[in-house]
Design an enzyme around this catalytic site. Sequence first.
Site, PDB file in Angstrom:
ATOM      1  N   LYS A  22     -12.908  -0.391   3.215  1.00  0.00           N
ATOM      2  CA  LYS A  22     -13.994  -0.862   2.353  1.00  0.00           C
ATOM      3  C   LYS A  22     -15.352  -0.475   2.915  1.00  0.00           C
ATOM      4  O   LYS A  22     -16.228   0.007   2.182  1.00  0.00           O
ATOM      5  CB  LYS A  22     -13.920  -2.390   2.220  1.00  0.00           C
ATOM      6  CG  LYS A  22     -15.102  -3.011   1.479  1.00  0.00           C
ATOM      7  CD  LYS A  22     -14.989  -4.526   1.421  1.00  0.00           C
ATOM      8  CE  LYS A  22     -15.445  -5.210   2.682  1.00  0.00           C
ATOM      9  NZ  LYS A  22     -16.906  -5.439   2.719  1.00  0.00           N
ATOM     10  N   ASN A  23     -15.537  -0.671   4.219  1.00  0.00           N
ATOM     11  CA  ASN A  23     -16.849  -0.431   4.817  1.00  0.00           C
ATOM     12  C   ASN A  23     -17.187   1.052   4.931  1.00  0.00           C
ATOM     13  O   ASN A  23     -18.326   1.404   5.230  1.00  0.00           O
ATOM     14  CB  ASN A  23     -16.931  -1.097   6.189  1.00  0.00           C
ATOM     15  CG  ASN A  23     -16.977  -2.613   6.099  1.00  0.00           C
ATOM     16  OD1 ASN A  23     -17.318  -3.162   5.049  1.00  0.00           O
ATOM     17  ND2 ASN A  23     -16.627  -3.293   7.171  1.00  0.00           N
ATOM     18  N   ARG A 101     -23.996  -7.365   0.150  1.00  0.00           N
ATOM     19  CA  ARG A 101     -25.063  -6.792   0.956  1.00  0.00           C
ATOM     20  C   ARG A 101     -25.076  -5.267   0.925  1.00  0.00           C
ATOM     21  O   ARG A 101     -26.133  -4.642   0.960  1.00  0.00           O
ATOM     22  CB  ARG A 101     -24.929  -7.278   2.404  1.00  0.00           C
ATOM     23  CG  ARG A 101     -25.948  -6.652   3.324  1.00  0.00           C
ATOM     24  CD  ARG A 101     -25.854  -7.170   4.736  1.00  0.00           C
ATOM     25  NE  ARG A 101     -26.750  -6.420   5.590  1.00  0.00           N
ATOM     26  CZ  ARG A 101     -28.063  -6.584   5.627  1.00  0.00           C
ATOM     27  NH1 ARG A 101     -28.632  -7.472   4.858  1.00  0.00           N
ATOM     28  NH2 ARG A 101     -28.810  -5.853   6.426  1.00  0.00           N
ATOM     29  N   CYS A 125     -21.935 -12.242   2.447  1.00  0.00           N
ATOM     30  CA  CYS A 125     -21.414 -13.370   3.215  1.00  0.00           C
ATOM     31  C   CYS A 125     -22.531 -14.091   3.966  1.00  0.00           C
ATOM     32  O   CYS A 125     -23.485 -13.478   4.424  1.00  0.00           O
ATOM     33  CB  CYS A 125     -20.377 -12.886   4.226  1.00  0.00           C
ATOM     34  SG  CYS A 125     -18.782 -12.488   3.497  1.00  0.00           S
ATOM     35  N   ARG A 130     -29.279 -11.048   8.722  1.00  0.00           N
ATOM     36  CA  ARG A 130     -29.103  -9.617   8.561  1.00  0.00           C
ATOM     37  C   ARG A 130     -30.255  -8.982   7.781  1.00  0.00           C
ATOM     38  O   ARG A 130     -30.087  -8.421   6.706  1.00  0.00           O
ATOM     39  CB  ARG A 130     -27.774  -9.315   7.869  1.00  0.00           C
ATOM     40  CG  ARG A 130     -26.581  -9.784   8.676  1.00  0.00           C
ATOM     41  CD  ARG A 130     -25.286  -9.243   8.134  1.00  0.00           C
ATOM     42  NE  ARG A 130     -24.899  -9.874   6.894  1.00  0.00           N
ATOM     43  CZ  ARG A 130     -23.805  -9.560   6.214  1.00  0.00           C
ATOM     44  NH1 ARG A 130     -23.009  -8.609   6.656  1.00  0.00           N
ATOM     45  NH2 ARG A 130     -23.506 -10.176   5.096  1.00  0.00           N
ATOM     46  N   PRO A 131     -31.480  -9.072   8.289  1.00  0.00           N
ATOM     47  CA  PRO A 131     -32.609  -8.496   7.566  1.00  0.00           C
ATOM     48  C   PRO A 131     -32.500  -6.979   7.495  1.00  0.00           C
ATOM     49  O   PRO A 131     -31.811  -6.352   8.304  1.00  0.00           O
ATOM     50  CB  PRO A 131     -33.810  -8.929   8.411  1.00  0.00           C
ATOM     51  CG  PRO A 131     -33.268  -9.101   9.789  1.00  0.00           C
ATOM     52  CD  PRO A 131     -31.874  -9.631   9.595  1.00  0.00           C
ATOM     53  N   ASP A 133     -35.106  -4.975   7.806  1.00  0.00           N
ATOM     54  CA  ASP A 133     -36.377  -4.445   8.304  1.00  0.00           C
ATOM     55  C   ASP A 133     -36.202  -3.096   8.994  1.00  0.00           C
ATOM     56  O   ASP A 133     -37.103  -2.253   8.943  1.00  0.00           O
ATOM     57  CB  ASP A 133     -37.052  -5.450   9.244  1.00  0.00           C
ATOM     58  CG  ASP A 133     -36.157  -5.939  10.370  1.00  0.00           C
ATOM     59  OD1 ASP A 133     -34.929  -5.896  10.206  1.00  0.00           O
ATOM     60  OD2 ASP A 133     -36.691  -6.359  11.410  1.00  0.00           O
ATOM     61  N   LEU A 134     -35.042  -2.851   9.629  1.00  0.00           N
ATOM     62  CA  LEU A 134     -34.828  -1.559  10.271  1.00  0.00           C
ATOM     63  C   LEU A 134     -34.758  -0.441   9.237  1.00  0.00           C
ATOM     64  O   LEU A 134     -35.263   0.663   9.466  1.00  0.00           O
ATOM     65  CB  LEU A 134     -33.553  -1.569  11.113  1.00  0.00           C
ATOM     66  CG  LEU A 134     -33.497  -2.558  12.280  1.00  0.00           C
ATOM     67  CD1 LEU A 134     -32.218  -2.355  13.083  1.00  0.00           C
ATOM     68  CD2 LEU A 134     -34.707  -2.407  13.184  1.00  0.00           C
ATOM     69  N   ASP A 315     -16.073  -7.880  13.066  1.00  0.00           N
ATOM     70  CA  ASP A 315     -15.243  -8.169  11.903  1.00  0.00           C
ATOM     71  C   ASP A 315     -13.812  -8.553  12.259  1.00  0.00           C
ATOM     72  O   ASP A 315     -13.014  -8.883  11.383  1.00  0.00           O
ATOM     73  CB  ASP A 315     -15.225  -6.962  10.955  1.00  0.00           C
ATOM     74  CG  ASP A 315     -16.473  -6.885  10.087  1.00  0.00           C
ATOM     75  OD1 ASP A 315     -17.276  -7.825  10.120  1.00  0.00           O
ATOM     76  OD2 ASP A 315     -16.635  -5.876   9.371  1.00  0.00           O
ATOM     77  N   ILE A 337     -23.347 -10.025  17.488  1.00  0.00           N
ATOM     78  CA  ILE A 337     -23.820  -9.244  16.338  1.00  0.00           C
ATOM     79  C   ILE A 337     -24.478 -10.135  15.294  1.00  0.00           C
ATOM     80  O   ILE A 337     -25.589  -9.851  14.833  1.00  0.00           O
ATOM     81  CB  ILE A 337     -22.653  -8.458  15.697  1.00  0.00           C
ATOM     82  CG1 ILE A 337     -21.896  -7.654  16.762  1.00  0.00           C
ATOM     83  CG2 ILE A 337     -23.167  -7.562  14.591  1.00  0.00           C
ATOM     84  CD1 ILE A 337     -22.712  -6.607  17.469  1.00  0.00           C
ATOM     85  N   ARG A 407     -12.527  -9.772  -1.539  1.00  0.00           N
ATOM     86  CA  ARG A 407     -13.582  -8.795  -1.273  1.00  0.00           C
ATOM     87  C   ARG A 407     -13.139  -7.767  -0.244  1.00  0.00           C
ATOM     88  O   ARG A 407     -13.695  -6.657  -0.201  1.00  0.00           O
ATOM     89  CB  ARG A 407     -14.853  -9.498  -0.774  1.00  0.00           C
ATOM     90  CG  ARG A 407     -15.581 -10.326  -1.823  1.00  0.00           C
ATOM     91  CD  ARG A 407     -16.871 -10.887  -1.256  1.00  0.00           C
ATOM     92  NE  ARG A 407     -17.670  -9.835  -0.666  1.00  0.00           N
ATOM     93  CZ  ARG A 407     -18.248  -9.906   0.537  1.00  0.00           C
ATOM     94  NH1 ARG A 407     -18.118 -10.998   1.265  1.00  0.00           N
ATOM     95  NH2 ARG A 407     -18.961  -8.906   0.997  1.00  0.00           N
TER      96      ARG A 407
END
Length: 428
Positions: A22-23, A101, A125, A130-131, A133-134, A315, A337, A407
């Site tokens: 999925k990822n 996300r 989730c 988990r901003p 900004d990067l 994960d 993380i 998901r």
Amino acid sequence: MDKIRIRGGRTLRGEVMIHGAKNAALPLMAASLLTDETLTLGNLPHLADITTLVHLLGQHGVIISMDGGAPNGGHDGRVLGLRAERITRTIAPYEIVRKMRASVLVLGPLLAREGTATVSLPGGCAIGTRPIDLHLAALEQMGARIELKGGYVHALAPTGGLRGAEIRFPTVSVGATENILMAATLAKGTTVLHNAAREPEVTDLAHCLVAMGAAIEGIGTDCLTIEGRDRLHAADYTVLPDRIEAGTYAFAAAITGGEIEVVGGRVDHLDAAIGALQAAGVSVTPSARGLKVKGQGRLKAVDITTQPFPGFPTDLQAQFMALMTLADGASMITETIFENRFMHVPELARMGADITVRGNTALVHGVPALRGAPVMATDLRASVSMVLAALAAEGETIVNRVYHLDRGYERIEERLRACGADIERLPE
């Protein structure tokens, strides 16, 4: 809302075929926005998150065709053809992005190709803030003007398009690496990404982009150099196997004292997790088709710390904690993380686990046995940790809110049942 009922205590034996990751699939699908030709992706899993991104790409104007799989082109799993001949809309709306996300991964491709993008701030989730900004800071280095307004990111490329830049990420971020990697393929000049994520899913994206005509050096390392191209073209690409799914089923064999061949599991993608399993007394051996995992009596306590690849995956942290609840001794699990990824602890405690959380560390004292109980899934990986614990527990466990499971795990109850589990889905 469906539930899953599990009667524990059965030893699992058999084999599980691992689906596409999925990822990896999600950024690959977003990459279809970078070309007006067709990107064909094979081995896509049948998951709710894939469907969500299909809906999002469709409203951007991507024409999507679906093929059943292997008979055409030799692909396993679902095959999607994605053709973004014309981008009809550059807005990624809240009602779709809030569900997942990874939807923010359309930002870089849209901005690179169309020069503008308006993307809702992401959801998903509840495991941490988990901003992004990067992502935004890197795009600004490439010349973009960024404004946050009304819960949306409004991004505008400079005249002539994004420009190559030397970007040093202050922390390792898979999503930021993927977003900027995609944007850089159509930028003017050379982009260098320092401290880039090295996860297999990032490497998979880079290989797919190269198949589409991108020029990328340093694939698999923490320094990626991308020479921008005027356009990318069609490609046919197969998604790599899901290492998190593979690790989860390996843990299922371990926690039940069973033996499962994880077909498609790759040692090079799971080295840290395999090391932790072996330290816990579990036999893990490569096979011609993947990995054979065999539980060998009572588990031993093992300390782990989650880290970016090639470290222990965040994960798989919740799943490993489920194992350690039944290990001899005490194990220390440190999460580096995400700041809110111990929400499964109270649910495991309902089943009799002995876990103490202090900050980003959980101290797990193994207990003789877990007991079945009604539990609530709080996020994707936490939900599957409940399933693992229930497989080994005495009595019956009801896992509520299993939409989280859907998901990331395709038909998990059917695949576990094929290995001997007493498990069934209960429709609401």
